[in-house]
Motif scaffolding. Structure first.
Motif, short mmCIF file in Angstrom:
data_model
loop_
_atom_site.label_atom_id
_atom_site.label_comp_id
_atom_site.label_asym_id
_atom_site.label_seq_id
_atom_site.Cartn_x
_atom_site.Cartn_y
_atom_site.Cartn_z
N HIS A 230 71.03 46.99 71.73
CA HIS A 230 69.91 46.96 72.66
C HIS A 230 68.63 47.17 71.86
O HIS A 230 68.68 47.35 70.64
CB HIS A 230 70.07 48.00 73.79
N LEU A 231 67.50 47.15 72.54
CA LEU A 231 66.21 47.14 71.83
C LEU A 231 65.51 48.49 71.80
O LEU A 231 64.33 48.56 71.44
CB LEU A 231 65.28 46.10 72.45
N HIS A 232 66.17 49.57 72.15
CA HIS A 232 65.53 50.88 72.04
C HIS A 232 65.16 51.15 70.59
O HIS A 232 65.84 50.73 69.66
CB HIS A 232 66.44 51.98 72.57
N TRP A 233 64.07 51.88 70.39
CA TRP A 233 63.47 52.09 69.08
C TRP A 233 64.46 52.60 68.03
O TRP A 233 64.40 52.22 66.87
CB TRP A 233 62.30 53.06 69.19
N ASP A 234 65.39 53.48 68.45
CA ASP A 234 66.27 54.11 67.47
C ASP A 234 67.43 53.21 67.05
O ASP A 234 68.22 53.58 66.18
CB ASP A 234 66.80 55.46 67.99
N HIS A 235 67.53 52.04 67.65
CA HIS A 235 68.54 51.06 67.26
C HIS A 235 67.92 49.78 66.68
O HIS A 235 68.57 49.08 65.92
CB HIS A 235 69.41 50.68 68.47
N ALA A 236 66.68 49.51 67.05
CA ALA A 236 66.11 48.19 66.76
C ALA A 236 64.88 48.20 65.88
O ALA A 236 64.50 47.16 65.33
CB ALA A 236 65.76 47.48 68.09
N LYS A 237 64.22 49.34 65.73
CA LYS A 237 62.97 49.35 64.97
C LYS A 237 63.21 49.13 63.47
O LYS A 237 62.36 48.59 62.76
CB LYS A 237 62.23 50.67 65.20
N HIS B 65 73.10 51.63 80.41
CA HIS B 65 72.11 52.40 79.66
C HIS B 65 70.78 51.67 79.68
O HIS B 65 69.72 52.27 79.89
CB HIS B 65 72.61 52.59 78.23
N SER B 66 70.82 50.38 79.45
CA SER B 66 69.67 49.49 79.61
C SER B 66 70.19 48.19 80.22
O SER B 66 71.39 47.90 80.16
CB SER B 66 68.97 49.25 78.28
N PRO B 67 69.31 47.37 80.80
CA PRO B 67 69.78 46.17 81.50
C PRO B 67 70.51 45.17 80.62
O PRO B 67 71.42 44.48 81.08
CB PRO B 67 68.49 45.56 82.07
N GLY B 68 70.10 45.08 79.35
CA GLY B 68 70.69 44.08 78.47
C GLY B 68 71.53 44.65 77.36
O GLY B 68 71.74 43.99 76.33
N SER B 69 72.02 45.88 77.52
CA SER B 69 72.89 46.46 76.49
C SER B 69 74.13 45.59 76.31
O SER B 69 74.68 45.05 77.28
CB SER B 69 73.31 47.88 76.88
N GLN B 70 74.59 45.48 75.07
CA GLN B 70 75.78 44.70 74.79
C GLN B 70 76.68 45.46 73.82
O GLN B 70 76.22 46.27 73.01
CB GLN B 70 75.44 43.32 74.23
N GLY B 71 77.98 45.20 73.93
CA GLY B 71 78.94 45.74 72.99
C GLY B 71 79.35 44.65 72.01
O GLY B 71 79.26 43.45 72.31
N ILE B 72 79.79 45.06 70.84
CA ILE B 72 80.25 44.12 69.83
C ILE B 72 81.71 44.40 69.56
O ILE B 72 82.07 45.51 69.14
CB ILE B 72 79.42 44.24 68.52
#
Length: 251
Positions: free
Chosen positions: A98-105, A176-183
């Motif tokens: 997802h695009l939250h700062w602690d995963h995507a920044k 958790h967020s609308p576009g969260s995805q699992g791998i």
């Protein structure tokens, strides 16, 4: 087959209520959790893929606007990759849960030519989130282009479930967020599911309790059901912020 290596990209102090959706005194407890990314390697084919990229930028600023963060020199993204003999330019792609700062920044620290895969619904929501969620995407920072738009040209938008390459597929896990995805990653020890923050820590999973940051309870429990089905097929569930992954995936 792929091998999964967890990378610790710093340690942050969180409120228990932010990780486990509970009421009462225990919700105010504080404890340390890792910022985690995952290096996927197919050694036979010489391929390397990164799942999530962790934090980036000034630690003092991030600690003030999010949660207190500690970071050792080898917990920055580039040194963390180097520990496993990986140069940034060797990465074939980045897949973001997802695009939250602690995963995507942390994508900002990587070469600008690397494609970055994320769900379209996650990007659209990040551009205009509801006010309580704005800080997670840092869209509440005035006079600053959101970090994920700084690598907009790298984004490859996904619509639902998709096989990215042999042995790796993404599945929507909203909640958790609308576009969260699992791998879902196929390894010699069977499949693993990297869940991002749908499963912050193993207690979210073992007790089926959503995280405190929850966009939709209905979506959350539907995603739990999807993970239950995968677990019955032999998949192992990997949380996004739990030191347990370093025991589950010894390096």
């Amino acid at each position: 087959m792929w091998a999964i290596t967890p990378l610790c990209l710093g340690v942050t102090t969180v409120w228990r209520g932010g990780f486990i959706m509970k009421q009462g005194p225990e919700s105010s407890e504080r404890f340390d959790v890792p910022h985690t990314a995952f290096l996927l390697q197919d050694e036979a084919a010489g391929r390397k893929i990164l799942v999530d990229a962790g934090i980036s930028g000034d630690l003092e600023w991030s600690s003030r606007h999010h949660n207190p963060i500690k970071r050792e020199p080898d917990q920055y993204l580039i040194p963390a990759l180097a520990r496993y003999h990986t140069r940034p330019e060797e990465l074939e792609m980045v897949i973001l849960t997802h695009l939250h700062w602690d995963h995507a920044k942390g994508v900002l620290e990587l070469p600008a030519a690397i494609p970055v895969y994320v769900q379209r619904s996650e990007l659209f929501y990040a551009l205009d989130p509801c006010p309580p969620d704005a800080k997670h995407y840092e869209t509440n920072v005035k006079d600053e282009l959101p970090y994920f738009l700084k690598y907009y040209h790298q984004l490859r938008l996904l619509d639902g479930e998709k096989t990215i390459t042999e042995g790796i597929r993404v599945i929507p896990l909203p909640g958790h967020s609308p576009g969260s995805q699992g791998i879902v990653v196929e390894t010699k020890n069977g499949p693993y599911v990297i869940t991002g923050d749908l499963i912050n820590c193993m207690e979210n999973w073992t007790k089926r309790i959503p995280a405190g940051i929850c966009h939709s309870l209905n979506d959350y429990y539907q995603s739990f059901a999807k993970l239950e089905s995968l677990e019955k097929q032999g998949a192992k569930i990997l949380p996004g912020h739990d030191f347990a992954v370093f025991d589950m995936l010894p390096t």
